[in-house]
Design an enzyme around this catalytic site. Structure first.
Site, PDB file in Angstrom:
ATOM      1  N   THR A 179       0.865  -1.302   0.138  1.00  0.00           N
ATOM      2  CA  THR A 179      -0.019   0.080   0.162  1.00  0.00           C
ATOM      3  C   THR A 179       0.960   1.144  -0.070  1.00  0.00           C
ATOM      4  O   THR A 179       1.885   1.293   0.825  1.00  0.00           O
ATOM      5  CB  THR A 179      -0.833  -0.042   1.257  1.00  0.00           C
TER       6      THR A 179
ATOM      7  N   CYS B 165      29.449   7.394  10.574  1.00  0.00           N
ATOM      8  CA  CYS B 165      29.510   6.774  11.981  1.00  0.00           C
ATOM      9  C   CYS B 165      28.376   5.721  12.222  1.00  0.00           C
ATOM     10  O   CYS B 165      27.182   6.032  11.963  1.00  0.00           O
ATOM     11  CB  CYS B 165      29.338   7.859  12.948  1.00  0.00           C
TER      12      CYS B 165
END
Ligand code: PLP
Length: 380
Positions: A238, A325
């Site tokens: 959907t 990171c």
């Protein structure tokens, strides 16, 4: 608080916020035939047209996804599987060294899973531009290739020679994926030059969690998510109605505002001039080549980028470091490494639709303060 990290996520545009609220007020699955469903479908199709317009594509070539990570994966896996299924198999992935990890890691995964698939990395010049001669040389090799080169780099803003790359790919019978995530809304784009083009809503001022793959007329593609047959069976599930509505509104806002890019370019250029005046040792990467109007990649020699980002954050100024990171580990930027820059770590300052001169001045003031502190510590 000065927010100068538009390449990570652009603040939500008011037009997108309104469109999201309107969509959330609707009840209806876009696949339902009743009035509620039809109203939801109308919003999806309006947004599809707006996103198509942003890249000069036809609306039926737009497949909405959960973001550009999914769109890149759909293009790469979908092309390779479709070509295996009947077309001429793809046996080589030629991926530029500065691609986003969603392209690089997916290409690595495909090369690890598909027998006889080779991944070859296309180098870039010291300026951060894909090395056209190297790509032309690689395209001479045996086997059908799928090439991935981004329209502009997310860390440096360096614009890539997509028209020329497109010509080389067509001559060699190779398919071309262009990740246009950072370039969209910041330069004009034409999806017609490639087979697959990917976009991410939140880089444009739409909400996070929505993106798109735009496919060329003859581009082979196999769905990676199957189920309810939505989006012509190419991406089941959907549709994310509110996200898609926000994406469409952001695309329309970009297209209807011719003044945004020149204004942002003037802001960025003024920022760089002021910084260089105050800190002549500051290095601005990619300055010798064509760049997006909003991005500045800056290194302060001998100050680690992570420390710069933290110092700026303490001053209430938000920018990114060029490093990524993940899981608590900081790794150097693969983009800078590809440019042969191994002795500098840099920060990325990226402006956008709501950036002001005050924001730019705050970054300069904070960087100057940090630089002076580092200099006096070194002198002590
Ligand atoms: N491609 C580029 C160039 C990006 O900068 C990003 C996000 O940082 C992505 C792809 C992934 O986009 P998304 O966050 O929509 O998955």
């Amino acid at each position: 608080m000065p927010y100068c990290d538009h390449n990570a996520t652009a603040p939500l545009r008011p037009e997108a916020r309104e469109a999201v609220a309107r969509a959330l007020a609707l009840t209806g699955n876009p696949s339902s035939v009743h009035a509620g469903g039809r109203a939801a479908r109308a919003l999806v199709e309006e947004a599809r047209q707006a996103v198509a317009d942003l890249v000069q594509a036809k609306s039926d070539s737009v497949i909405f996804t959960s973001g550009a990570t999914e769109a890149n994966a759909l293009a790469l896996w979908g092309a390779v599987e479709a070509a295996m299924d009947g077309g001429k198999p793809i046996t080589r992935l030629l991926v530029s060294a500065i691609e986003h990890k969603s392209v690089l890691k997916t290409a690595e995964a495909i090369a690890g899973h598909v027998t006889d698939m080779r991944l070859e990395i296309v180098p870039v010049t010291a300026g951060g531009v894909v090395d056209i001669d190297a790509l032309a040389g690689l395209l001479q090799g045996e086997g059908r290739a799928l090439v991935a080169v981004m329209a502009a780099n997310n860390e440096t803003g360096v614009v890539q020679p997509i028209t020329e790359i497109s010509r080389l790919c067509r001559e060699a019978g190779a398919l071309l994926l262009v990740d246009a995530v950072t370039a969209a809304g910041r330069m004009s784009l034409d999806a017609g030059v490639c087979d697959y083009l990917t976009l991410s809503g939140h880089k444009l001022g739409a909400p996070q969690g929505v993106g798109a793959l735009i496919i060329g007329d003859a581009a082979p593609l196999v769905a990676q998510l199957v189920g309810g047959g939505q989006q012509k069976g190419l991406r089941a599930g959907t549709e994310n109605l509110s996200g898609i509505a926000g994406f469409g509104a952001a695309a329309k806002a970009v297209l209807s505002n011719d003044e945004e890019c020149p204004r942002v370019a003037a802001l960025r250029d003024g920022f760089e001039r002021a910084l260089k005046e105050a800190v002549p040792d500051a290095v601005i990467l990619g300055m010798s080549v064509s760049r997006l109007p909003n991005t500045s990649n800056i290194a302060l020699p001998e100050i680690a980028a992570e420390n710069v980002v933290i110092a700026l954050d303490l001053d209430g100024v938000m920018v990114s470091s060029g490093s990524s990171c993940s899981s608590g580990k900081i790794s150097p930027s693969h983009v800078l490494a590809a440019m042969g820059v191994n002795d500098l770590s840099s920060i990325r300052v990226s402006f956008g639709w709501n950036s002001s001169k005050d924001d730019a001045d705050a970054v300069v003031a904070s960087l100057v303060k940090l630089w002076q502190r580092a200099r006096s510590r070194a002198a002590a």
